[in-house]
Design a protein around this motif. Sequence first.
Motif, PDB file in Angstrom:
ATOM      1  N   ILE A  98      32.283 -15.665 -30.057  1.00  0.00           N
ATOM      2  CA  ILE A  98      30.941 -15.777 -29.367  1.00  0.00           C
ATOM      3  C   ILE A  98      30.099 -16.646 -30.209  1.00  0.00           C
ATOM      4  N   THR A  99      29.375 -17.506 -29.788  1.00  0.00           N
ATOM      5  CA  THR A  99      28.747 -18.477 -30.693  1.00  0.00           C
ATOM      6  C   THR A  99      27.317 -18.507 -30.209  1.00  0.00           C
ATOM      7  N   THR A 100      26.256 -18.982 -30.915  1.00  0.00           N
ATOM      8  CA  THR A 100      24.947 -19.457 -30.374  1.00  0.00           C
ATOM      9  C   THR A 100      24.941 -20.852 -29.557  1.00  0.00           C
ATOM     10  N   ASN A 101      23.905 -21.184 -29.183  1.00  0.00           N
ATOM     11  CA  ASN A 101      24.019 -22.421 -28.393  1.00  0.00           C
ATOM     12  C   ASN A 101      24.309 -23.468 -29.229  1.00  0.00           C
ATOM     13  N   ASP A 102      23.969 -23.467 -30.548  1.00  0.00           N
ATOM     14  CA  ASP A 102      23.949 -24.618 -31.632  1.00  0.00           C
ATOM     15  C   ASP A 102      25.522 -24.350 -32.527  1.00  0.00           C
ATOM     16  N   GLY A 103      26.519 -23.628 -31.942  1.00  0.00           N
ATOM     17  CA  GLY A 103      27.662 -23.423 -32.312  1.00  0.00           C
ATOM     18  C   GLY A 103      28.251 -22.350 -33.447  1.00  0.00           C
ATOM     19  N   ARG A 104      27.036 -21.852 -33.832  1.00  0.00           N
ATOM     20  CA  ARG A 104      27.292 -20.694 -34.863  1.00  0.00           C
ATOM     21  C   ARG A 104      27.857 -19.315 -34.518  1.00  0.00           C
ATOM     22  N   GLU A 105      29.000 -18.898 -35.140  1.00  0.00           N
ATOM     23  CA  GLU A 105      29.687 -17.975 -34.313  1.00  0.00           C
ATOM     24  C   GLU A 105      28.871 -16.658 -34.978  1.00  0.00           C
ATOM     25  N   VAL A 106      28.662 -15.423 -34.130  1.00  0.00           N
ATOM     26  CA  VAL A 106      28.089 -14.461 -34.248  1.00  0.00           C
ATOM     27  C   VAL A 106      28.735 -13.026 -34.068  1.00  0.00           C
ATOM     28  N   ILE A 107      29.618 -13.127 -33.056  1.00  0.00           N
ATOM     29  CA  ILE A 107      30.726 -12.070 -32.774  1.00  0.00           C
ATOM     30  C   ILE A 107      31.935 -12.503 -32.697  1.00  0.00           C
ATOM     31  N   ARG A 108      32.781 -12.092 -33.153  1.00  0.00           N
ATOM     32  CA  ARG A 108      34.367 -12.158 -32.701  1.00  0.00           C
ATOM     33  C   ARG A 108      34.981 -10.816 -32.432  1.00  0.00           C
ATOM     34  N   CYS A 109      35.774 -10.952 -31.357  1.00  0.00           N
ATOM     35  CA  CYS A 109      36.352  -9.823 -30.717  1.00  0.00           C
ATOM     36  C   CYS A 109      38.058 -10.251 -30.595  1.00  0.00           C
ATOM     37  N   GLU A 110      38.798  -9.311 -30.814  1.00  0.00           N
ATOM     38  CA  GLU A 110      40.237  -9.531 -30.877  1.00  0.00           C
ATOM     39  C   GLU A 110      41.166  -8.534 -30.349  1.00  0.00           C
ATOM     40  N   ARG A 111      42.023  -8.719 -29.226  1.00  0.00           N
ATOM     41  CA  ARG A 111      42.900  -8.171 -28.651  1.00  0.00           C
ATOM     42  C   ARG A 111      44.237  -8.470 -29.160  1.00  0.00           C
ATOM     43  N   LYS A 112      44.890  -7.822 -29.820  1.00  0.00           N
ATOM     44  CA  LYS A 112      46.225  -8.146 -30.462  1.00  0.00           C
ATOM     45  C   LYS A 112      47.196  -7.786 -29.207  1.00  0.00           C
ATOM     46  N   PHE A 113      48.421  -8.573 -29.290  1.00  0.00           N
ATOM     47  CA  PHE A 113      49.349  -8.618 -28.244  1.00  0.00           C
ATOM     48  C   PHE A 113      50.198  -7.257 -28.823  1.00  0.00           C
ATOM     49  N   LYS A 114      50.559  -6.315 -27.397  1.00  0.00           N
ATOM     50  CA  LYS A 114      51.385  -5.096 -27.782  1.00  0.00           C
ATOM     51  C   LYS A 114      52.259  -4.889 -26.558  1.00  0.00           C
ATOM     52  N   TRP A 115      53.483  -4.696 -26.939  1.00  0.00           N
ATOM     53  CA  TRP A 115      54.321  -4.760 -25.829  1.00  0.00           C
ATOM     54  C   TRP A 115      54.120  -3.924 -24.671  1.00  0.00           C
ATOM     55  N   CYS A 116      53.294  -3.011 -24.651  1.00  0.00           N
ATOM     56  CA  CYS A 116      52.642  -2.027 -23.648  1.00  0.00           C
ATOM     57  C   CYS A 116      51.402  -2.543 -23.335  1.00  0.00           C
ATOM     58  N   ALA A 117      51.330  -3.025 -22.066  1.00  0.00           N
ATOM     59  CA  ALA A 117      49.906  -3.439 -21.667  1.00  0.00           C
ATOM     60  C   ALA A 117      49.167  -2.362 -21.478  1.00  0.00           C
ATOM     61  N   GLY A 118      49.440  -1.048 -21.088  1.00  0.00           N
ATOM     62  CA  GLY A 118      48.750  -0.015 -20.895  1.00  0.00           C
ATOM     63  C   GLY A 118      48.772   0.592 -19.651  1.00  0.00           C
ATOM     64  N   CYS A 119      48.804   1.908 -19.370  1.00  0.00           N
ATOM     65  CA  CYS A 119      48.957   2.773 -18.501  1.00  0.00           C
ATOM     66  C   CYS A 119      48.502   4.089 -18.608  1.00  0.00           C
ATOM     67  N   CYS A 120      48.323   5.026 -17.535  1.00  0.00           N
ATOM     68  CA  CYS A 120      47.999   6.372 -17.707  1.00  0.00           C
ATOM     69  C   CYS A 120      48.843   7.299 -18.756  1.00  0.00           C
ATOM     70  N   TRP A 121      50.140   6.737 -18.891  1.00  0.00           N
ATOM     71  CA  TRP A 121      51.162   7.541 -19.652  1.00  0.00           C
ATOM     72  C   TRP A 121      50.860   7.253 -21.293  1.00  0.00           C
ATOM     73  N   CYS A 122      50.300   6.074 -21.607  1.00  0.00           N
ATOM     74  CA  CYS A 122      50.173   5.797 -23.089  1.00  0.00           C
ATOM     75  C   CYS A 122      48.731   5.437 -23.646  1.00  0.00           C
ATOM     76  N   ALA A 123      47.743   6.043 -22.778  1.00  0.00           N
ATOM     77  CA  ALA A 123      46.248   5.762 -22.959  1.00  0.00           C
ATOM     78  C   ALA A 123      45.974   6.045 -24.421  1.00  0.00           C
ATOM     79  N   ASP A 124      46.625   6.925 -24.956  1.00  0.00           N
ATOM     80  CA  ASP A 124      46.223   7.400 -26.422  1.00  0.00           C
ATOM     81  C   ASP A 124      46.964   6.780 -27.429  1.00  0.00           C
ATOM     82  N   SER A 125      48.067   6.034 -27.048  1.00  0.00           N
ATOM     83  CA  SER A 125      49.296   5.792 -28.115  1.00  0.00           C
ATOM     84  C   SER A 125      48.725   4.236 -28.690  1.00  0.00           C
ATOM     85  N   GLU A 126      48.910   3.980 -29.929  1.00  0.00           N
ATOM     86  CA  GLU A 126      48.862   3.104 -30.884  1.00  0.00           C
ATOM     87  C   GLU A 126      49.527   1.842 -30.153  1.00  0.00           C
ATOM     88  N   THR A 127      50.530   2.056 -29.269  1.00  0.00           N
ATOM     89  CA  THR A 127      51.049   0.855 -28.898  1.00  0.00           C
ATOM     90  C   THR A 127      50.320   0.392 -27.580  1.00  0.00           C
TER      91      THR A 127
END
Length: 247
Positions: A98-127
């Motif tokens: 996320i950058t300002t209009n002049d191109g300066r980065e102010v926020i960076r958010c990252e979602r790492k790839f994990k084998w489990c995309a996510g469901c009700c059975w693993c909501a609290d799991s680190e995977t």
Amino acid sequence: MSEVILNQPGQAKKGFPDSGVAPPPGCPPGLEYLAQMEEIYVNQKVDLLEMITDSAIEIPNRYSIENSSGQRAYFAQEESECCNRMCCGPDRGFIMHITTNDGREVIRCERKFKWCAGCCWCADSETCGWEMTVEAPIGTVTHLTLYDANRQKLYDIWSKCCPIFCVCCIEDINFHVFDARSQNKLESRIYKKWSGWARECCTRADLLVCEVPGMDVKEKALFLCTTFMLDVMVFETMDSGGAGAGS
């Protein structure tokens, strides 16, 4: 890691005006505009190559972050591997700059790839893949629970399931916000706004809105990054024909 873009598309669009108001104490540099915003419009940019190929080629997502008057305060661009986008689709790992209009980065958010995309059975799991880190540092989002930088729970986000969601649904698709301690429902919400027949039928570009009245700037940044995760993991799945969430 690729370099952050410096020249952004649509730069001629009128930028967010400087109100002259001093930023609140503790506001990270560059987030002064975000501190002023009570509604944050996350407007995904239409990509012609995706339209021509009927989304057979997945292009990194780009967003204009605007106020309610359509004035752009920030720009966001996804960084991800081509093979990851093509093979993993909404389950891919990515970094959003996320950058300002002049191109300066102010926020960076990252979602790492994990084998489990996510469901009700693993909501609290680190995977579970429903996790995103928001850097300044600001906090994390884990399965739609927002935490501050000290891993203290702040908010829970919840939405009903809609098995028949399609382009014909012209109502707002709401994600409601609850205080994590009291579980009281708040006025804040994240929602997908229907953006017209032409855009909904012919593109995969979404328009999402964060309503964040009375929140501090770091909490607003958390909600903004949660919106990117929802767009990729929920609404890209819907656009591909899957089930999703509704109001």
